[in-house]
Design an enzyme around this catalytic site. Structure first.
Site, short mmCIF file in Angstrom:
data_model
loop_
_atom_site.label_atom_id
_atom_site.label_comp_id
_atom_site.label_asym_id
_atom_site.label_seq_id
_atom_site.Cartn_x
_atom_site.Cartn_y
_atom_site.Cartn_z
N ASP A 51 0.86 -1.18 0.00
CA ASP A 51 0.00 0.00 0.00
C ASP A 51 0.90 1.23 0.00
O ASP A 51 2.06 1.17 0.43
CB ASP A 51 -0.88 -0.03 1.26
CG ASP A 51 -1.62 1.28 1.48
OD1 ASP A 51 -2.34 1.72 0.58
OD2 ASP A 51 -1.43 1.87 2.56
N ASP A 67 -0.18 5.07 0.73
CA ASP A 67 -0.43 6.14 1.69
C ASP A 67 -0.23 5.67 3.13
O ASP A 67 -0.88 4.72 3.59
CB ASP A 67 -1.85 6.68 1.54
CG ASP A 67 -2.08 7.33 0.19
OD1 ASP A 67 -1.09 7.59 -0.51
OD2 ASP A 67 -3.25 7.58 -0.15
#
Length: 314
Positions: A67, A69
């Site tokens: 991922d 962010d």
């Protein structure tokens, strides 16, 4: 869009739009990865990184999915990109404030408010509508240097490098636009990126999405589709995220990691004995097996360009 005949027909419980978004993202990721390989810009291994039992060196049926962010980068990539577009007068200050509030609400509340998500999506699409893809890619390179390079978590970067050093592919998986995610992946020397795919015709954005934002179940569908296309064994793969929204993706792989986890993900990870690492506080991993380089932040989080790119002329 191009035919998706190479993709697995498996649908499970995801919505049709999640499946479409995931498959479109997987196809875009494979295309961008092939282009990156042709450029030959892979990052060289860090000689100071010690060998570890995991990831397994030479296991070409394993890969890592990160991922973006608050896992790889501090903050939201789309917000940093929005700051750069605002600086270049793509929209007005009131729109920047509104956009920033929408992002802050999502991160703080930790839940998906349908109206906020729809509003944020429509705002972003309206900004890029009518602009050329190549134009936004060029601007994205500049924005990475201005706002993103210094916000890469060194510890997470070291984890990604450990997989690269083992000869495995490493992919970003994010709700950010696939073009932005691809720039970040290339700058970090990663294999490629799965991201939200915005529709374009003749190289110009139409203001529509292919499917939906690559978020939650759509991420899992993208990883599943890419793994099928690449011949990966998900039980031998790893995934890393900070958010409980990514539990579907983390649950797909044999080696899930909670990085800078929110409250719900931390609880879920502890209940299932998943590995934990929090770079915000310097806490030790909750379970052994994380490469030592990640603990000391041995690798830099991305190198800023030596010479700034030419500014876009309106």
């Amino acid at each position: 869009m191009a035919a998706l005949g190479w993709l697995t027909p498996r649908r499970r419980s995801a919505t049709a739009r999640s499946v479409l978004a995931g498959e479109a993202s997987a196809e875009a990721a494979r295309k961008s990865s092939q282009e990156l390989q042709q450029l030959g810009e892979a990052t060289q291994p860090d000689e100071g990184t010690p060998e570890t039992e995991f990831p397994v060196v030479g296991d070409d049926r394993a890969a890592a999915f990160f991922d973006l962010d608050n896992t790889v980068m501090q903050g939201a990539a789309i917000f940093h990109f929005g700051r750069g577009l605002y600086k270049r007068k793509f929209f007005q200050r009131r729109e920047l404030v509104k956009f920033g509030w929408q992002q802050a609400w999502f991160r703080i509340a930790g839940v998906e408010d349908p109206e906020h998500m729809q509003d944020a999506r429509d705002s972003a699409l309206s900004i890029v509508k009518g602009h050329r893809v190549a134009e936004l890619m060029s601007i994205g390179e500049e924005i990475y240097d201005e706002y993103m390079a210094e916000r890469i978590w060194p510890g997470t970067r070291a984890l990604a490098q450990a997989h690269l050093d083992a000869g495995q592919k490493v992919w970003l998986v994010t709700a950010a636009p696939v073009e932005t995610a691809t720039i970040i992946a290339r700058r970090l020397g990663l294999t490629g990126a799965l991201g939200t795919v915005a529709e374009s015709v003749g190289g110009v954005y139409t203001g529509k999405l292919v499917g939906e934002p690559l978020h939650g179940p759509a991420k899992a569908e993208a990883v599943r589709a890419l793994a099928a296309a690449e011949g990966l064994d998900l039980n031998r793969c790893a995934a890393y995220s900070d958010s409980h929204n990514d539990i579907p993706m983390l649950s797909l792989v044999g080696h899930p990691y909670a990085i800078n986890p929110d409250t719900k993900l931390r609880k879920h990870a502890r209940e299932r004995d998943w590995r934990l690492r929090d770079y915000r506080t310097g806490r030790k991993a909750a379970k052994v097996g994380i490469p030592a380089a990640a603990g000391v932040g041995a690798l830099a989080g991305g190198t800023a360009a030596a010479v700034a790119l030419h500014r876009r002329r309106r």
